[in-house]
Design an enzyme around this catalytic site. Structure first.
Site, PDB file in Angstrom:
ATOM      1  CG  HIS A 250      -6.341   6.022   5.026  1.00  0.00           C
ATOM      2  ND1 HIS A 250      -6.048   5.671   3.303  1.00  0.00           N
ATOM      3  CD2 HIS A 250      -5.995   6.580   5.662  1.00  0.00           C
ATOM      4  CE1 HIS A 250      -4.533   5.877   4.185  1.00  0.00           C
ATOM      5  NE2 HIS A 250      -4.782   6.512   4.747  1.00  0.00           N
TER       6      HIS A 250
ATOM      7  CB  CYS B   8      -2.814   0.908  -2.481  1.00  0.00           C
ATOM      8  SG  CYS B   8      -3.592   2.343  -3.238  1.00  0.00           S
TER       9      CYS B   8
ATOM     10  CG  ASP C 176      -1.711   0.778   1.347  1.00  0.00           C
ATOM     11  OD1 ASP C 176      -2.630   1.295   0.493  1.00  0.00           O
ATOM     12  OD2 ASP C 176      -1.758   2.171   2.280  1.00  0.00           O
ATOM     13  CB  SER C 177       0.051   4.069  -0.778  1.00  0.00           C
ATOM     14  OG  SER C 177      -0.852   5.078   0.423  1.00  0.00           O
TER      15      SER C 177
ATOM     16  CB  CYS D  58      -9.842   5.409  -0.093  1.00  0.00           C
ATOM     17  SG  CYS D  58      -8.814   5.807   1.559  1.00  0.00           S
TER      18      CYS D  58
ATOM     19  CD  GLU E 172      -2.184   8.547   6.700  1.00  0.00           C
ATOM     20  OE1 GLU E 172      -1.239   9.838   7.611  1.00  0.00           O
ATOM     21  OE2 GLU E 172      -2.186   7.739   6.209  1.00  0.00           O
TER      22      GLU E 172
END
Lengths: 270, 270
Positions: free
Chosen positions: B191, B78, B15-16, B189, B157
């Site tokens: 997140h 991702c 993932d990023s 996504c 985050e």
């Protein structure tokens, strides 16, 4: 280098992305006789959440690109990169390197009356302690209250700088600063000038906001004059380079530069 | 490759940054007999605001690192990278490549009754149209309403997934979707699962939230079984690699993985 007629060279400015355009705008405004090149490292943006070692590596690569373009001076229009890479850039490249920390610190010390100064920035900038050092070098009696504001960058890039979400976010971040009796707040990130109205709403009109862009431009002018580097011939138009495709930079960057952005070129830095 | 005993190799996940840990968590939970390696490209995070060409280049480099570690399968945890790089990864590397788009699309089509599905993701994912294509390939009659939610990543985050700022942001982004009669929302996504409570508050309890992580893990199990790649020996512990220093990844990642993160190693991808 004399035979190259160094004063006629351009000034190279770099940032992690669009934020440094607030500094570039001020340079265009204050130094209309200078030729300017901007580089935004949009393929690796942001720098503010990354480690000093990684930011240093990226800053060296960005600077190398501009030095390759034969600039006469480097302006690090990024607080995070200025915080961690200035000394290394000066050591590596044989030309004047101007950051945004020192000018902002100098202005804050000059205008504060309560001797209580707030500093806001990215995680990287605040953790580096660069503003605290710069301010206390100038006046050890100044009390500094600093806090990272990570969401301000994405809010500014979303075009929400004056949105109720930005206001609520600013209230949350700045609550402790508002209670600390500061009369001056250093905007330690090039994105933050876009949030000026929101910050004034939270802190009240009596707190002075220090935007490094203006001070940095004055500093650039001073160094050019001191070193006999002021350009004499009419300059070419400003040029813009980015490390990712230009679409988003052109769209978002207009708000930072205050004028539409076009003709941006893509380059590879790594 | 037979002599290498391929089933005993690890599964490589990338993932990023930290987001893919929501997928990794589900893999750990559903495939306790498999050995897992995670790679977060934290030196270049995020991918969601970058161009397809740049994301493709980064994804190829991340995958090459994992292939070098002799993994038996690649999981692209991702959404942005899955949207733009899946075909290229399959072409370049001679092993199964599993993304997160197809599993999420399949689940959405299976559960929607109103045949109106919402999709939220990064700018890159939404612009790619990957979910729209995947859903309409399965059922052309499903009406799709998609919108990018760029601030959800920094909010998650920052640890503000259930903060009033997240609620206000979600109301702004999802207002149009809430009025469109959707009964299913794809969290496009990695997140976004952290924002589930906030999303339910805005959309009401009747809208089903599709988290690709679970479906992706089921898909991985299915492909392993189909190809005779299921591991037999007891696995070693999961390993974690990042391209920036591990400090921030370890701190932020715990919330995504649901368990503290330690022993993360730094590597260079570019």
């Amino acid at each position: 280098m004399k035979e190259d007629n160094v004063p006629e060279r351009a000034i190279g400015v770099f940032d992690s992305g669009v934020g440094g355009l607030t500094v570039f705008k001020e340079l265009m405004h204050r130094l209309p006789g200078e030729e300017l090149i901007y580089l935004g490292d949009t393929a690796r943006v942001p720098y503010g959440t990354k480690s000093p070692a990684t930011v240093l590596r990226y800053a060296l690569e960005a600077a190398a690109f501009l030095v390759e373009k034969k600039v006469k001076m480097l302006v690090v229009a990024c607080n995070t990169a200025s915080s961690v890479a200035l000394a290394a850039l000066e050591e590596r490249f044989n030309l004047p390197v101007i950051g945004v920390i020192e000018p902002g610190a100098r202005k804050a010390v000059a205008i504060t009356r309560s001797r209580r100064v707030g500093v806001i920035g990215t995680e990287g900038t605040v953790k580096s302690g660069a503003y605290t050092r710069a301010i206390q070098n100038l006046d050890a009696a100044v009390e500094i209250h600093s806090t990272p504001c990570p969401l301000f960058v994405p809010l500014a890039e979303e075009g929400w700088a004056e949105h109720p979400v930005a206001l609520l976010t600013a209230q949350e971040y700045l609550g402790p600063l508002a209670g600390a009796g500061i009369d001056t707040l250093v905007l330690g990130c090039t994105h933050y000038p876009l949030l000026k109205n929101t910050l004034h709403q939270v802190l009240g009109p009596a707190v002075e906001l220090v935007d490094s862009a203006e001070e940095t431009a004055l500093n650039v002018a001073r160094v050019l004059a001191d070193r006999g580097l002021t350009r004499r011939d009419p300059p070419g138009p400003p040029r813009f380079f980015v490390s990712d495709i230009p679409t988003r930079f052109e769209r978002v960057g207009g708000a930072f530069l205050g004028t539409p952005l076009q003709g941006v070129e893509q380059v590879t830095l790594d």
